[in-house]
Scaffold this active site. Sequence first.
Site, short mmCIF file in Angstrom:
data_model
loop_
_atom_site.label_atom_id
_atom_site.label_comp_id
_atom_site.label_asym_id
_atom_site.label_seq_id
_atom_site.Cartn_x
_atom_site.Cartn_y
_atom_site.Cartn_z
N HIS A 1 -24.31 9.78 21.83
CA HIS A 1 -25.47 9.92 20.94
C HIS A 1 -25.45 8.88 19.84
CE1 HIS A 1 -26.54 13.71 22.92
NE2 HIS A 1 -25.22 13.83 23.05
N ARG B 1 4.17 -0.84 15.56
CA ARG B 1 3.14 -0.17 16.37
C ARG B 1 3.72 0.50 17.60
NH1 ARG B 1 2.75 -5.51 15.88
NH2 ARG B 1 2.93 -6.87 17.71
N GLU C 1 0.84 -1.20 0.00
CA GLU C 1 0.00 0.00 0.00
C GLU C 1 0.88 1.26 0.00
OE1 GLU C 1 -0.30 -2.58 2.08
OE2 GLU C 1 -2.36 -2.85 2.78
N LYS D 1 -1.85 -10.81 3.10
CA LYS D 1 -0.93 -10.10 2.20
C LYS D 1 -0.51 -11.00 1.05
CE LYS D 1 1.43 -7.21 5.67
NZ LYS D 1 2.70 -6.96 6.34
N GLU E 1 -3.09 -6.21 17.52
CA GLU E 1 -1.98 -6.80 16.77
C GLU E 1 -0.98 -7.42 17.76
OE1 GLU E 1 -0.73 -5.34 12.64
OE2 GLU E 1 0.90 -4.60 13.87
O1 LIG Z 1 6.10 0.10 8.34
P1 LIG Z 1 5.76 -1.00 7.41
O2 LIG Z 1 6.88 -1.96 7.23
O3 LIG Z 1 5.30 -0.43 6.09
O4 LIG Z 1 4.58 -1.82 8.03
C1 LIG Z 1 3.33 -1.24 8.27
C2 LIG Z 1 2.47 -2.09 9.17
O5 LIG Z 1 2.23 -3.35 8.60
C3 LIG Z 1 2.23 -4.34 9.60
O6 LIG Z 1 3.39 -5.08 9.46
C4 LIG Z 1 1.04 -5.26 9.55
O7 LIG Z 1 0.38 -5.26 8.36
C5 LIG Z 1 2.24 -3.57 10.89
O8 LIG Z 1 2.73 -4.29 11.95
C6 LIG Z 1 3.01 -2.39 10.53
O9 LIG Z 1 2.83 -1.38 11.45
#
Ligand SMILES: O=P(O)(O)OC[C@H]1O[C@](O)(CO)[C@@H](O)[C@@H]1O
Length: 522
Positions: free
Chosen positions: A362, A246, A193, A491, A331
């Site tokens: 609400h 995280r 992404e 993924k 997670e």
């Molecule tokens: O910083 P990256 O490697 O793009 O990962 C983004 C996120 O994707 C994950 O690995 C899970 O999809 C998370 O733990 C992480 O925060």
Amino acid sequence: MAQLFEGSGGSGAGGDARAGDFSVRALDMLFDYSKTAIDPAARDLLLELVAVHDLAGRREAMFTGERINRTEDRAVLHPALRNPDREGVQVDGQDVMAEVHETLDRMEAFARDVRAGRIAGQGGAYTDVVNIGIGGSDLGPVMATLALAPYHDGPRVHYVSNVDGAHLADTLRGLDPTRTLVIVASKTFTTIETMTNARSAREWMAGKVDDPASQFAALSSATDKTGEFGIDPSRVFGFEDWVGGRYSVWGPIGLPVMLAIGPQDFRAFLSGGHAMDRHFREAPAKDNMPVMLALVGMWHHQVMGYPTRAVLPYEQRLLRLPAYLQQLEMESNGKRVTMEGAALDMVSGPVVWGEPGTNGQHAFYQLIHQGTTPVPCEFMVARKGFEPELANHHDLLIANCLAQSEALMLGRDLDTARALMRKAGHEGAALEMQAAHRVFPGNRPSTTLLYPQLTPQVLGQIIALYEHRVFVEGVILGINSFDQWGVELGKELATALLPMVEGADASSKDGSTRALLDYLRG
Ligand SMILES: O=P(O)(O)OC[C@H]1O[C@](O)(CO)[C@@H](O)[C@@H]1O
């Protein structure tokens, strides 16, 4: 369910003695759990868990750089990112603090130069920063940027996370590409992404900026890959594999926050986190805020069997805190096997959800008050807001927050409901029917976290508090809170599905997926 306030020893429900005894004060914050069914005996049992599971030993193992993330063979050292000491924390005999501070110093120099216009885009000083990242490379900085709005005095900071092109398009619309800095935030620098959004952002700039890569910066552990993307090493801020996604807002991933609020306020955020680290390491379990927050949560989830937990900040600027805590908790502790790989013989972490008050009142509080499944509520509110001219709003906010926990605790019994309906002119069967709808069972658990004001320091304290809570829960569950294998299968399948979405043969897929593809391919 055990009655709330059992053994309160005070003057009536939630009496003074109970309020004092069933609360923890630390760093000018107050965590109150007097509105739960935990009594002294239950608390003693919960505290035994801490000893039985050697929390003290596990905690020291984390803070001293042992490789406690066993499935990834990594240390877990995000607290080092907020540690002001320039030496003294080691991984494999190697002191890591010099590097942490060198990177922090570089981030600060970069942030100062960007904010002062010394580092600028082709069209002049940067007016906008677009951070592209997802999960831990997005949720922490978004949450903190929104939370610290009163401290913003830098360029406008925007966040793009979703691969849905709408997110990037809506964010870039109206921005001047010649005065926009793009930050690609990805620990691995492979997340599909993020890389897709990063490439599209580069295309958006191409044609309008001679050298688009010169207006990019990267926050990543994979410094080889940032080079391949064309980002100059002077604008790459790296971090080690002992920082989990995280848990990463404290280091380079926090750069967009630093750009928004400035290095000095970012240091205050770090200092708040560090103060909570010290409290967590030093305070005895019963007076230890993260420990008690964890134990109260486990009481509700493990002992009482309540499947979810609502986070309800009475602080509009904590709008994204529930989403941030969702990732942190779910997670980290949504696992099905123990550290050793054996099936977990208890339920893993709860579903975490929520919204700021008073908005939630609400929307979904109806279920919290009268639905059949109790939802432990975690209220939070500040003593003081940032809008002195609107002080009456803050008073109303506090009154609502306290009223909700009081209503959940005390409820309203049938006799009171009947009396109300009689007064409203009802009688007989109609009175009974109307009264039944107006009963609140009460005896519903909640906790309240009070803090002075949402300053950078206090936000740091709050975030570190929740991080350590997750750690304590993980130790007691005996799981690895620091890996996330559960995100991998989806993924892999998405990568395999993409060509089929684009028209390739899908006959290898199951019937259900094939039917969905058929529809989507038109
Ligand atoms: O910083 P990256 O490697 O793009 O990962 C983004 C996120 O994707 C994950 O690995 C899970 O999809 C998370 O733990 C992480 O925060």
